[in-house]
Design a protein around this motif. Structure first.
Motif, PDB file in Angstrom:
ATOM      1  N   LEU A  76      65.691  21.474  -9.004  1.00 37.86           N
ATOM      2  CA  LEU A  76      65.971  22.013  -7.678  1.00 37.86           C
ATOM      3  C   LEU A  76      65.460  23.447  -7.695  1.00 37.86           C
ATOM      4  N   ILE A 129      65.406  25.074  -1.794  1.00 41.60           N
ATOM      5  CA  ILE A 129      66.502  25.899  -1.296  1.00 41.60           C
ATOM      6  C   ILE A 129      65.968  27.323  -1.117  1.00 41.60           C
ATOM      7  N   LYS A 161      74.554  29.684  -3.307  1.00 40.54           N
ATOM      8  CA  LYS A 161      73.822  28.408  -3.279  1.00 40.54           C
ATOM      9  C   LYS A 161      73.701  27.796  -4.674  1.00 40.54           C
ATOM     10  N   TYR A 194      75.161  23.974  -5.344  1.00 38.47           N
ATOM     11  CA  TYR A 194      74.397  22.844  -5.863  1.00 38.47           C
ATOM     12  C   TYR A 194      74.764  22.493  -7.303  1.00 38.47           C
ATOM     13  N   ASP A 225      77.469  20.012  -6.324  1.00 35.59           N
ATOM     14  CA  ASP A 225      77.045  18.835  -5.556  1.00 35.59           C
ATOM     15  C   ASP A 225      75.820  18.194  -6.208  1.00 35.59           C
ATOM     16  N   LYS A 241      73.419  15.926  -3.883  1.00 41.62           N
ATOM     17  CA  LYS A 241      72.535  16.697  -3.001  1.00 41.62           C
ATOM     18  C   LYS A 241      71.467  17.414  -3.819  1.00 41.62           C
ATOM     19  N   ARG A 242      71.870  17.992  -4.948  1.00 45.06           N
ATOM     20  CA  ARG A 242      70.906  18.671  -5.826  1.00 45.06           C
ATOM     21  C   ARG A 242      69.802  17.718  -6.257  1.00 45.06           C
TER      22      ARG A 242
END
Length: 193
Positions: free
Chosen positions: A112, A131, A142, A146, A149, A152-153
């Motif tokens: 990410l 991001i 942020k 992440y 999560d 989502k990551r």
């Protein structure tokens, strides 16, 4: 653009659950083996502020910083494989569309990727592929978001890798150079122009 290559960017970190949260690597010159004594870099100031602003539970893995030597080759691949996310931070003030070569390695290996909004790279990547942060506090929030999560990551990192490897791969970039050099018309779509 900094090209990616399927033969070099071989990891899919979004599929795994690496031990470290955020990877960053720098050096005091391209492919130099060690840090230069007495040399300072504005990225060090940024990283120190980020460490102070961040949750103590974030596992940072920084190289070329705080007397931790840069990493290259197989060592680089070993350490990057152990991180979920990567910070793309270039030397100097952010410039529109500019990035160090590191961007290809972060996206290309499925981390990410965090990018400064001032680079305007959000014109090439959307929020489902990378991001974007506006300042150190926003970045720190942020990173923690992440870290917590994973789904989502992983989704964003996967999308980022897919897009980078499609539009910024070495074949596309090489073809663009050939097309421009010889004034050829190409059927490729270059999203960066």
């Amino acid at each position: 653009p900094n090209p990616s290559d399927h033969s070099f960017e071989i990891l899919d970190n979004y599929k795994d659950n690496p031990e470290k949260d955020l990877f960053f690597a720098m050096s005091h010159g391209v492919h130099r083996g060690v840090l230069k004594k007495g040399k300072k870099d504005d990225r060090e100031i940024f990283l120190n502020k980020l460490l102070k602003a961040s949750d103590i539970n974030i596992k940072f893995d920084f190289y070329g910083f705080s007397n931790k030597q840069p990493v290259w080759g197989d060592d680089f691949m070993r350490v990057i494989s152990n991180s979920k996310m990567g910070l793309n931070l270039s030397r100097g003030e952010p410039i529109k569309y500019y990035s160090s070569d590191r961007i290809a390695q972060l996206f290309g290996n499925g981390l990410l990727t965090f990018l400064d909004k001032k680079t305007k790279l959000n014109e090439l990547f959307n929020s489902n592929e990378a991001i974007f942060y506006k300042d150190i506090n926003d970045l720190a929030e942020k990173i923690l978001k992440y870290k917590k999560d994973n789904k989502k990551r992983r989704d964003i990192a996967k999308n980022g890798k897919k897009k980078y490897m499609k539009y910024f791969n070495s074949n596309i970039v090489s073809q663009y150079i050939i097309d421009k050099t010889f004034d050829l018309k190409s059927k490729n779509k270059y999203i960066w122009i």
